[in-house]
Design a protein around this motif. Structure first.
Motif, PDB file in Angstrom:
ATOM      1  N   GLU A 169     -13.718  11.016  -3.783  1.00  0.00           N
ATOM      2  CA  GLU A 169     -12.415  10.349  -3.844  1.00  0.00           C
ATOM      3  C   GLU A 169     -12.289   9.293  -2.742  1.00  0.00           C
ATOM      4  O   GLU A 169     -11.611   8.275  -2.930  1.00  0.00           O
ATOM      5  N   LEU A 170     -12.947   9.524  -1.598  1.00  0.00           N
ATOM      6  CA  LEU A 170     -12.907   8.545  -0.501  1.00  0.00           C
ATOM      7  C   LEU A 170     -13.418   7.192  -0.968  1.00  0.00           C
ATOM      8  O   LEU A 170     -12.734   6.162  -0.800  1.00  0.00           O
ATOM      9  N   ILE A 171     -14.618   7.170  -1.568  1.00  0.00           N
ATOM     10  CA  ILE A 171     -15.198   5.906  -2.029  1.00  0.00           C
ATOM     11  C   ILE A 171     -14.353   5.318  -3.152  1.00  0.00           C
ATOM     12  O   ILE A 171     -14.111   4.104  -3.205  1.00  0.00           O
ATOM     13  N   GLU A 172     -13.888   6.166  -4.060  1.00  0.00           N
ATOM     14  CA  GLU A 172     -13.087   5.690  -5.185  1.00  0.00           C
ATOM     15  C   GLU A 172     -11.808   5.004  -4.716  1.00  0.00           C
ATOM     16  O   GLU A 172     -11.422   3.951  -5.243  1.00  0.00           O
ATOM     17  N   SER A 207     -22.844  18.703  -0.044  1.00  0.00           N
ATOM     18  CA  SER A 207     -23.273  17.384  -0.522  1.00  0.00           C
ATOM     19  C   SER A 207     -23.719  16.498   0.638  1.00  0.00           C
ATOM     20  O   SER A 207     -24.730  15.790   0.554  1.00  0.00           O
ATOM     21  N   LEU A 208     -22.971  16.544   1.737  1.00  0.00           N
ATOM     22  CA  LEU A 208     -23.314  15.737   2.910  1.00  0.00           C
ATOM     23  C   LEU A 208     -24.617  16.206   3.546  1.00  0.00           C
ATOM     24  O   LEU A 208     -25.450  15.391   3.961  1.00  0.00           O
ATOM     25  N   LYS A 209     -24.805  17.510   3.610  1.00  0.00           N
ATOM     26  CA  LYS A 209     -26.046  18.041   4.190  1.00  0.00           C
ATOM     27  C   LYS A 209     -27.243  17.632   3.332  1.00  0.00           C
ATOM     28  O   LYS A 209     -28.286  17.219   3.863  1.00  0.00           O
ATOM     29  N   VAL A 229     -15.956  15.136   3.939  1.00  0.00           N
ATOM     30  CA  VAL A 229     -16.022  16.602   3.895  1.00  0.00           C
ATOM     31  C   VAL A 229     -14.737  17.186   3.318  1.00  0.00           C
ATOM     32  O   VAL A 229     -14.735  18.274   2.738  1.00  0.00           O
ATOM     33  N   GLU A 230     -13.646  16.434   3.427  1.00  0.00           N
ATOM     34  CA  GLU A 230     -12.358  16.886   2.902  1.00  0.00           C
ATOM     35  C   GLU A 230     -12.089  16.347   1.493  1.00  0.00           C
ATOM     36  O   GLU A 230     -11.590  17.070   0.625  1.00  0.00           O
ATOM     37  N   VAL A 241     -14.844   6.439  13.988  1.00  0.00           N
ATOM     38  CA  VAL A 241     -15.005   7.620  13.132  1.00  0.00           C
ATOM     39  C   VAL A 241     -16.070   7.371  12.068  1.00  0.00           C
ATOM     40  O   VAL A 241     -16.175   6.279  11.513  1.00  0.00           O
ATOM     41  N   ASN A 242     -16.849   8.398  11.766  1.00  0.00           N
ATOM     42  CA  ASN A 242     -17.849   8.344  10.701  1.00  0.00           C
ATOM     43  C   ASN A 242     -17.230   8.814   9.381  1.00  0.00           C
ATOM     44  O   ASN A 242     -16.303   9.639   9.378  1.00  0.00           O
ATOM     45  N   PHE A 243     -17.763   8.323   8.283  1.00  0.00           N
ATOM     46  CA  PHE A 243     -17.180   8.647   6.968  1.00  0.00           C
ATOM     47  C   PHE A 243     -17.186  10.131   6.658  1.00  0.00           C
ATOM     48  O   PHE A 243     -16.392  10.628   5.867  1.00  0.00           O
ATOM     49  N   THR A 244     -18.092  10.893   7.297  1.00  0.00           N
ATOM     50  CA  THR A 244     -18.215  12.322   6.990  1.00  0.00           C
ATOM     51  C   THR A 244     -16.935  13.101   7.273  1.00  0.00           C
ATOM     52  O   THR A 244     -16.644  14.087   6.594  1.00  0.00           O
TER      53      THR A 244
END
Length: 532
Positions: A511-514, A196-198, A506-507, A499-502
């Protein structure tokens, strides 16, 4: 897991100016209009509603037209589309944050700024349901400091886009960014979130021609479901509304005078930004240079461009897009073109906003409420469990590392490593000797004082040696504590600045944004700890 919380003031990571602002220190009240609380937002709504009036809603119509044009090439969510349409309504207001066009969002606090803005809009809607509140991300497309934005960190590696850049960064071509993607792709590993990140990077930067377009796409992908509206103010139609203020700056140089009047109120703090006589740049695709007034004419530094007063005023009328406000004039531009109530920024940003109130008043533009963005420490469940096991609070982990080391050594020790009691006893004994010396031979007094100092110093040295010895005894436990702190505070700095959000996406994926949307409360002004 630890359940304690701490204020920004207690965290130790904010300047004296910002902590004094948060504490509503009386000496600073002349530098801002209203402090961020719900009661004051009601007053701000009334004032901005009365002041943001154009002919037949002209300002709002122009704003909508520009936004619709800027969103033409990307898919727009129904929430964002509705927010743009709502801008025509006199009861619709914006909450704005701004940020540079950092490569792949840059540090984590890019997310925190936007989530703070979104969540404040939700809170205001709950309180003032008859109004609409639109979260706006103002892209700093007219900046030129490419070296500040051309990289992001991923797992202790710096991923950089190395190329030359001239002029406003928003107009910079994305040609050559393929090499950055290739390196990122090789580092990120496997899995659905990695894919998804790529894809996100590829679609943002390889399928858009300019850095502004790429950043708009990226922010839209991350937050469009929350109705985020992204604006690029490097636009001729928007700058037409700003023409009177550009002319005023060129002819009267009011910002220079008014900000310098404010400077004495900040003399006990480090002044964030010093004004120039003219706070404007002249920009083209590959040019961004200061405008100066020299020898009776206007010149663009490092070029052969010169204008008489009549010529430069004509240039403003015909090409307002060529005049770019600097860091002190940009806030005025923002508040002129947006129905804005509040600006959300970091400590450095609020510091220079606090220089501007008297300048805003001189221009008859409502000064916005200033709100410090949410600061966040992200921790995994494993790290939270480790903190529990080590009997650490979040407050402990925010301590200076040496202070944390010393405090925990004293707690782990079987006996007290604090000779304060002994020192007090010693001082009382010497009080008697001082009295004797004064009553008999005052020349003896110096010897008594010297002996007191020597013995106190001796106790302090013994205390230090004992502490050092106990550190060796508890070295393994202390190393686990420091290891955890280093994980959460890379290079003994705030995680959000490095640190960047990636690294988390990636883990944990979406859920991070939520979790951020659920956990961040902008008006509570506490350092949030979000456990993933």
């Amino acid at each position: 897991m630890p359940t304690d919380c701490l204020s920004y003031q207690e965290s130790g990571y904010f300047s004296t100016l910002i902590t004094d602002y948060l504490n509503e220190k009386p000496e600073l009240k002349a530098l801002y209009h209203r402090f961020p609380n719900l009661e004051n937002f009601k007053l701000q709504l009334e004032e901005k509603g009365n002041s943001f009036i154009g002919n037949d809603n002209f300002k709002r119509e122009v704003l909508i037209s520009v936004l619709e044009k800027q969103y033409e090439s990307i898919a727009i969510s129904k929430e964002t589309k509705q927010n743009i349409q709502n801008l025509i309504n006199p009861k619709t207001f914006s909450i704005t944050t701004g940020h540079q066009l950092n490569l792949f969002t840059g540090p984590l606090y890019f997310l925190y700024k936007i989530v703070s803005t979104i969540n404040l809009c939700k809170e205001l809607k709950n309180e003032f349901s008859e109004h609409n509140f639109i979260p706006i991300y103002w892209m700093a497309t007219e900046d030129h400091d490419f070296d500040e934005i051309n990289y992001f960190n991923f797992k202790h590696k710096k991923i950089s886009w190395n190329r030359e850049s001239f002029g406003p960064v928003g107009r910079l071509s994305t040609d050559g960014i393929e090499d950055v993607f290739a390196f990122f792709e090789s580092e990120i590993g496997l899995g659905n979130n990695a894919e998804s990140l790529k894809n996100l990077f590829k679609k943002a930067y390889l399928e858009h021609n300019t850095l502004a377009d790429a950043t708009r796409f990226l922010a839209n992908e991350l937050f469009s479901s929350e109705g985020l509206v992204i604006i690029d103010a490097d636009d001729a139609d928007l700058k037409k509304s700003f023409i009177p203020y550009i002319k005023n700056e060129l002819i009267h140089q009011t910002a220079f005078a008014k900000v310098n009047e404010t400077t004495p109120l900040l003399e006990s703090y480090s002044v964030q930004v010093n004004p120039r006589e003219i706070n404007l740049f002249y920009i083209e695709d590959h040019l961004r240079e200061r405008i100066v007034f020299e020898n009776g004419s206007y010149a663009v530094l490092n070029t052969k461009l010169t204008f008489s007063e009549e010529e430069i005023l004509k240039e403003v009328e015909n090409h307002p897009e060529k005049f770019s406000p600097n860091v002190l004039l940009r806030p005025l531009y923002q508040e002129v073109i947006l129905p804005n109530l509040c600006y959300i920024g970091g400590g450095g940003e609020l510091a220079y906003w606090l220089e501007l109130k008297s300048f805003f008043e001189s221009q008859n533009v409502t000064f916005p409420i200033l709100l410090l963005r949410n600061s966040v420490l992200l921790a995994t469940e494993k790290q939270a469990a480790k903190a529990d096991k080590l009997q650490l609070t979040w407050r402990d982990l925010f301590l200076n590392q040496q202070e944390l080391f010393n405090q925990k050594t004293k707690l782990l020790s079987e006996f007290t490593i604090d000779f304060s009691t002994q020192k007090e006893v010693l001082k009382k004994q010497f009080e008697e000797l001082h009295k004797i010396a004064e009553a008999t031979d005052k020349s003896f007094l110096g010897a008594v004082k010297a002996q007191e100092t020597k013995q106190i110093k001796g106790l302090e040295n013994l205390e230090k040696r004992l502490l050092k010895a106990e550190k060796r005894v508890h070295q393994e436990h202390l190393n686990r504590i420091i290891s955890l702190q280093n994980e959460l505070f890379p290079n003994q700095s705030l995680q959000e600045r490095k640190v960047n959000f990636t690294e988390f996406y990636v883990e944990y994926g979406e859920e991070l944004i939520e979790k951020l949307l659920k956990g961040l409360k902008p008006l509570e002004m506490e350092f949030e700890v979000v456990v993933l």
